[in-house]
Scaffold this motif. Structure first.
Motif, PDB file in Angstrom:
ATOM      1  N   VAL A  41       0.838  -1.201   0.000  1.00 42.78           N
ATOM      2  CA  VAL A  41       0.000   0.000   0.000  1.00 42.78           C
ATOM      3  C   VAL A  41       0.873   1.251   0.000  1.00 42.78           C
ATOM      4  O   VAL A  41       2.070   1.213   0.304  1.00 42.78           O
ATOM      5  N   LYS A  42       0.232   2.341  -0.344  1.00 40.46           N
ATOM      6  CA  LYS A  42       0.836   3.667  -0.225  1.00 40.46           C
ATOM      7  C   LYS A  42      -0.013   4.470   0.745  1.00 40.46           C
ATOM      8  O   LYS A  42      -1.214   4.663   0.520  1.00 40.46           O
ATOM      9  N   GLY A  71       4.845   0.234   1.476  1.00 42.56           N
ATOM     10  CA  GLY A  71       5.332  -1.056   1.943  1.00 42.56           C
ATOM     11  C   GLY A  71       4.193  -2.031   2.181  1.00 42.56           C
ATOM     12  O   GLY A  71       3.028  -1.752   1.865  1.00 42.56           O
ATOM     13  N   ARG A  72       4.528  -3.156   2.753  1.00 40.97           N
ATOM     14  CA  ARG A  72       3.529  -4.193   3.054  1.00 40.97           C
ATOM     15  C   ARG A  72       2.898  -3.922   4.412  1.00 40.97           C
ATOM     16  O   ARG A  72       3.569  -3.486   5.342  1.00 40.97           O
ATOM     17  N   ILE A  73       1.619  -4.210   4.522  1.00 43.61           N
ATOM     18  CA  ILE A  73       0.887  -3.911   5.751  1.00 43.61           C
ATOM     19  C   ILE A  73       0.574  -5.177   6.536  1.00 43.61           C
ATOM     20  O   ILE A  73       0.490  -6.279   5.984  1.00 43.61           O
ATOM     21  N   SER A 123       5.521  -2.125   6.772  1.00 44.37           N
ATOM     22  CA  SER A 123       6.950  -2.449   6.697  1.00 44.37           C
ATOM     23  C   SER A 123       7.533  -1.759   5.468  1.00 44.37           C
ATOM     24  O   SER A 123       7.256  -2.154   4.327  1.00 44.37           O
ATOM     25  N   THR A 124       8.334  -0.726   5.689  1.00 44.67           N
ATOM     26  CA  THR A 124       8.953   0.031   4.611  1.00 44.67           C
ATOM     27  C   THR A 124      10.448  -0.272   4.562  1.00 44.67           C
ATOM     28  O   THR A 124      10.982  -0.968   5.431  1.00 44.67           O
ATOM     29  N   THR A 125      11.118   0.269   3.550  1.00 44.99           N
ATOM     30  CA  THR A 125      12.557   0.081   3.446  1.00 44.99           C
ATOM     31  C   THR A 125      13.299   0.795   4.571  1.00 44.99           C
ATOM     32  O   THR A 125      14.431   0.451   4.897  1.00 44.99           O
ATOM     33  N   GLN A 126      12.662   1.799   5.176  1.00 38.03           N
ATOM     34  CA  GLN A 126      13.279   2.527   6.289  1.00 38.03           C
ATOM     35  C   GLN A 126      13.019   1.864   7.640  1.00 38.03           C
ATOM     36  O   GLN A 126      13.644   2.219   8.637  1.00 38.03           O
ATOM     37  N   GLY A 127      12.075   0.924   7.688  1.00 37.74           N
ATOM     38  CA  GLY A 127      11.755   0.258   8.940  1.00 37.74           C
ATOM     39  C   GLY A 127      10.257   0.083   9.113  1.00 37.74           C
ATOM     40  O   GLY A 127       9.465   0.345   8.189  1.00 37.74           O
ATOM     41  N   LEU A 128       9.859  -0.352  10.295  1.00 32.68           N
ATOM     42  CA  LEU A 128       8.453  -0.612  10.585  1.00 32.68           C
ATOM     43  C   LEU A 128       7.777   0.653  11.094  1.00 32.68           C
ATOM     44  O   LEU A 128       8.238   1.277  12.054  1.00 32.68           O
ATOM     45  N   ILE A 129       6.683   1.032  10.453  1.00 30.30           N
ATOM     46  CA  ILE A 129       5.875   2.187  10.877  1.00 30.30           C
ATOM     47  C   ILE A 129       4.585   1.645  11.473  1.00 30.30           C
ATOM     48  O   ILE A 129       3.820   0.958  10.795  1.00 30.30           O
ATOM     49  N   GLN A 130       4.330   1.945  12.735  1.00 28.04           N
ATOM     50  CA  GLN A 130       3.172   1.394  13.438  1.00 28.04           C
ATOM     51  C   GLN A 130       2.063   2.437  13.574  1.00 28.04           C
ATOM     52  O   GLN A 130       2.316   3.638  13.611  1.00 28.04           O
ATOM     53  N   GLY A 131       0.842   1.921  13.648  1.00 24.86           N
ATOM     54  CA  GLY A 131      -0.300   2.763  13.958  1.00 24.86           C
ATOM     55  C   GLY A 131      -0.747   3.685  12.847  1.00 24.86           C
ATOM     56  O   GLY A 131      -1.065   4.852  13.092  1.00 24.86           O
ATOM     57  N   ILE A 132      -0.788   3.193  11.614  1.00 24.62           N
ATOM     58  CA  ILE A 132      -1.281   3.990  10.483  1.00 24.62           C
ATOM     59  C   ILE A 132      -2.730   3.593  10.213  1.00 24.62           C
ATOM     60  O   ILE A 132      -3.038   2.419  10.011  1.00 24.62           O
ATOM     61  N   SER A 133      -3.629   4.572  10.201  1.00 20.75           N
ATOM     62  CA  SER A 133      -5.049   4.293   9.989  1.00 20.75           C
ATOM     63  C   SER A 133      -5.297   3.809   8.571  1.00 20.75           C
ATOM     64  O   SER A 133      -4.630   4.241   7.618  1.00 20.75           O
ATOM     65  N   TYR A 134      -6.259   2.923   8.425  1.00 13.90           N
ATOM     66  CA  TYR A 134      -6.618   2.400   7.104  1.00 13.90           C
ATOM     67  C   TYR A 134      -7.118   3.502   6.171  1.00 13.90           C
ATOM     68  O   TYR A 134      -7.087   3.369   4.942  1.00 13.90           O
ATOM     69  N   LYS A 135      -7.591   4.627   6.753  1.00 14.34           N
ATOM     70  CA  LYS A 135      -8.136   5.714   5.932  1.00 14.34           C
ATOM     71  C   LYS A 135      -7.071   6.373   5.061  1.00 14.34           C
ATOM     72  O   LYS A 135      -7.384   6.985   4.045  1.00 14.34           O
ATOM     73  N   TYR A 136      -5.798   6.259   5.471  1.00 11.93           N
ATOM     74  CA  TYR A 136      -4.716   6.879   4.711  1.00 11.93           C
ATOM     75  C   TYR A 136      -4.121   5.940   3.666  1.00 11.93           C
ATOM     76  O   TYR A 136      -3.248   6.341   2.898  1.00 11.93           O
ATOM     77  N   CYS A 137      -4.562   4.687   3.646  1.00 11.65           N
ATOM     78  CA  CYS A 137      -3.920   3.664   2.812  1.00 11.65           C
ATOM     79  C   CYS A 137      -4.632   3.487   1.468  1.00 11.65           C
ATOM     80  O   CYS A 137      -5.860   3.502   1.389  1.00 11.65           O
ATOM     81  N   LYS A 138      -3.823   3.295   0.447  1.00 12.56           N
ATOM     82  CA  LYS A 138      -4.322   2.996  -0.889  1.00 12.56           C
ATOM     83  C   LYS A 138      -3.534   1.808  -1.437  1.00 12.56           C
ATOM     84  O   LYS A 138      -2.304   1.803  -1.420  1.00 12.56           O
ATOM     85  N   THR A 139      -4.256   0.793  -1.922  1.00 17.78           N
ATOM     86  CA  THR A 139      -3.603  -0.439  -2.388  1.00 17.78           C
ATOM     87  C   THR A 139      -2.832  -0.201  -3.678  1.00 17.78           C
ATOM     88  O   THR A 139      -3.351   0.371  -4.635  1.00 17.78           O
ATOM     89  N   ILE A 140      -1.582  -0.641  -3.679  1.00 15.37           N
ATOM     90  CA  ILE A 140      -0.747  -0.611  -4.886  1.00 15.37           C
ATOM     91  C   ILE A 140      -0.724  -1.987  -5.547  1.00 15.37           C
ATOM     92  O   ILE A 140      -0.836  -2.109  -6.762  1.00 15.37           O
TER      93      ILE A 140
END
Length: 427
Positions: free
Chosen positions: A372-373, A387-389, A400-417
């Motif tokens: 997702v983006k 990255g992968r969610i 999971s991004t190339t920079q590391g794990l980002i936690q606590g991102i709301s689904y409202k901000y995500c768009k499937t790639i």
């Protein structure tokens, strides 16, 4: 540089195009992204007079990796290349672990479960799951590439080593073994068996010679079990000595060599078990299938002075191999990860449940493993993440991004790639 796959508005494959052309079509709004891996665009208006040049799909199946390449027989241009990493050994280890857990439960004071190994029948042509997964992985990617590229023929490396010719050079006539391919099958087999190093001193990256473990002058045979690889220095030093006398001061290396002489290649065994099954699967595509041996592949690669890699081996499979154009090609690295697990709970190493698994796979239209983006325009997590969610029922995802794990991102901000498909990708 690998070209971009393009399909028309009716999803029929066209000639792959240069990435610059693809960017131009996307910028002008004449095409849209159809798929990320492999990257494919779809044109919005199709032309009926478009001519399509045929491509050949080449496969170099292996126990751990399979090389994939799309080559034009007309001009030798390599259009696409990939290396597919299998998960056969991971499946084998998982089955072993599960079997051990079942057996341990029977030995403890728990509800007794009778073994059910004798109440199942195996169909004709059955393969172990670890081997069948290799077939299914290749079958999946052949199907995917046929949908986006004008493939009209397939080449497969049928045998890793032509064991009949190694043991009996005259079985197909002496012209084959004593011609331009003389020694290639035997040498390639020994290079893999002895890890491309001198058996006596362990040196690498030097010219290696085929050497008789038990000397010919003392009754040694030309059998493949009596052959090894040696550097020139060790070969001259050993001469006609018995190997036990030559290595009497290095008992550990002597035992290693004697053990390895009769040890079969596990990877070669896996390839040999699945080779004809894969051939039958490829024939079901109703495309002409060409086959070749590993020795022929190495001969083609050596003639064109190409490096050793899985995708280059795939390019060199078969007698149809033209003079290849590989400038700028970067293979797509594909790793088979599977589609998850059906366990209702996770267990510790003793088989006891330790963690609950959600009953539902999808949450808010997403599932764990989607690429997702996420564009976060406010708060502490401000920024753009790709990255992968890992999904949660609460709607708070981890990325999971190339920079590391980002936690606590709301689904409202995500768009499937790219939807989860059981594979991971790296360029």
């Amino acid at each position: 540089m690998c070209k971009v796959f393009i399909i028309d508005s009716e999803k029929r494959p066209l000639n792959p195009i240069h990435p610059a052309q693809a960017r131009q079509l996307l910028r002008k709004g004449k095409a849209a992204v159809f798929k990320r891996f492999p990257f494919t665009i779809i044109v919005k208006e199709s032309s009926t007079d478009a001519t399509v040049s045929p491509l050949r799909l080449k496969l170099d199946p292996g126990a751990k990796y399979t090389g994939i390449a799309l080559v034009s027989d007309a001009n030798g241009e390599v259009v696409f290349a990939a290396e597919l990493k299998h998960r056969g050994f991971a499946i084998r280890d998982a089955l072993t672990s599960r079997r051990q857990l079942r057996r341990s439960r029977r030995n403890r004071k728990t509800r007794y479960r009778q073994p059910r190994s004798l109440n199942r029948t195996r169909p004709q042509g059955w393969l172990t799951p670890s081997l069948q997964s290799r077939i299914e992985n290749i079958k999946t990617w052949v199907s995917r590439l046929r949908k986006v590229a004008p493939i009209t023929a397939i080449s497969q490396e049928l045998v890793k080593f032509d064991m009949q010719l190694i043991r009996k050079p005259e079985i197909e006539g002496k012209e084959y073994q004593q011609g331009t391919l003389a020694g290639y099958e035997t040498r390639q087999y020994l290079l893999e068996k002895w890890h491309r190093e001198c058996a006596y001193c362990g040196i690498k990256d030097v010219p290696l010679q085929i050497e008789h473990i038990h000397p010919r002058s003392k009754g040694g045979s030309n059998s493949i079990t009596n052959l090894t690889l040696s550097c020139e220095k060790c070969n001259l030093k050993k001469g006609t000595k018995n190997i036990r006398d030559f290595l009497k001061k290095d008992k550990s290396r002597l035992e290693k060599i004697l053990a390895l002489t009769k040890k079969p290649l596990a990877d070669a065994a896996a390839v040999n078990t699945t080779r004809f099954v894969l051939l039958e699967v490829l024939k079901l595509t109703v495309l002409p299938v060409e086959t070749g041996s590993g020795g022929l592949t190495k001969f083609n690669r050596t003639q064109q002075a190409l490096n050793k890699s899985h995708w280059l081996d795939a390019c060199c499979v078969g007698v149809s191999t033209p003079i290849l154009k590989i400038k700028g090609i970067k293979p797509l690295l594909i790793t088979a990860n599977g589609h998850g697990t059906r366990q209702s709970c996770r267990t510790d190493k003793y088989g006891f449940p330790v963690r609950h698994c959600s009953r539902y796979k999808f949450h808010f239209g997403f599932q764990t493993g989607d690429i997702v983006k996420a564009v976060v325009n406010k708060g502490k997590k401000f920024g753009t993440y790709i990255g992968r969610i890992a999904t949660r029922a609460t709607g708070s995802f981890n990325i999971s991004t190339t920079q590391g794990l980002i936690q606590g991102i709301s689904y409202k901000y995500c768009k499937t790639i790219h939807k989860k498909d059981g594979y991971a990708y790296v360029m």
